[in-house]
Motif scaffolding. Structure first.
Motif, mmCIF file in Angstrom:
data_model
loop_
_atom_site.group_PDB
_atom_site.id
_atom_site.type_symbol
_atom_site.label_atom_id
_atom_site.label_comp_id
_atom_site.label_asym_id
_atom_site.label_seq_id
_atom_site.Cartn_x
_atom_site.Cartn_y
_atom_site.Cartn_z
ATOM 1 N N VAL A 93 -6.246 -0.269 6.411
ATOM 2 C CA VAL A 93 -5.932 -1.632 7.875
ATOM 3 C C VAL A 93 -6.073 -2.759 7.064
ATOM 4 O O VAL A 93 -4.805 -3.718 7.603
ATOM 5 N N GLY A 94 -6.735 -3.352 6.389
ATOM 6 C CA GLY A 94 -6.791 -4.431 5.625
ATOM 7 C C GLY A 94 -5.594 -4.863 4.956
ATOM 8 O O GLY A 94 -5.248 -5.938 4.573
ATOM 9 N N LEU A 152 -3.145 -3.076 5.540
ATOM 10 C CA LEU A 152 -1.103 -3.381 6.860
ATOM 11 C C LEU A 152 -1.090 -4.846 7.370
ATOM 12 O O LEU A 152 -0.879 -5.359 7.427
ATOM 13 N N LEU A 153 -2.715 -5.216 7.436
ATOM 14 C CA LEU A 153 -2.583 -6.849 8.045
ATOM 15 C C LEU A 153 -2.798 -7.900 7.158
ATOM 16 O O LEU A 153 -1.523 -8.942 8.099
ATOM 17 N N TYR A 154 -2.528 -8.320 6.023
ATOM 18 C CA TYR A 154 -2.542 -8.690 5.615
ATOM 19 C C TYR A 154 -0.938 -8.785 4.836
ATOM 20 O O TYR A 154 -0.650 -9.699 4.811
ATOM 21 N N ALA A 175 1.149 -8.064 6.746
ATOM 22 C CA ALA A 175 1.857 -8.039 7.618
ATOM 23 C C ALA A 175 2.196 -9.496 8.050
ATOM 24 O O ALA A 175 2.463 -10.587 8.446
ATOM 25 N N SER A 176 0.405 -10.622 7.455
ATOM 26 C CA SER A 176 0.427 -11.346 7.453
ATOM 27 C C SER A 176 1.562 -12.342 6.846
ATOM 28 O O SER A 176 1.886 -13.616 6.552
#
Length: 76
Positions: free
Chosen positions: A61-62, A64-66, A68-69
């Motif tokens: 999840v981390g 993916l979030l990074y 996506a940013s």
């Protein structure tokens, strides 16, 4: 012994190689913590198998979030 010293000099003079070896060292050293997650989920958390699943999913999840940013938090 001379070849060992020559190898060490080579590694310490090339910062990219030294950084790569250091990163790998810490990944191996700290990567073993994931083997303790089932024990932690069973004894310390109240989540049980579901909590273990969440703990195992958080690195992805981390990532993916990074991703996506767009790497907005990187220094340039």
């Amino acid at each position: 012994m001379e070849s060992l010293m020559a190898g060490l000099r080579f590694v310490f003079r090339r910062k990219v190689i030294l950084a790569t070896i250091t990163l790998d060292f810490f990944a191996v050293l700290l990567g073993g913590v994931t083997a303790l997650l089932p024990i932690f989920a069973d004894q310390s958390c109240t989540g049980g198998p579901v909590g273990l699943g969440w703990m195992r999913a958080m690195p992805a999840v981390g990532g993916l979030l990074y991703g996506a940013s767009g790497g907005a938090f990187c220094r340039r």
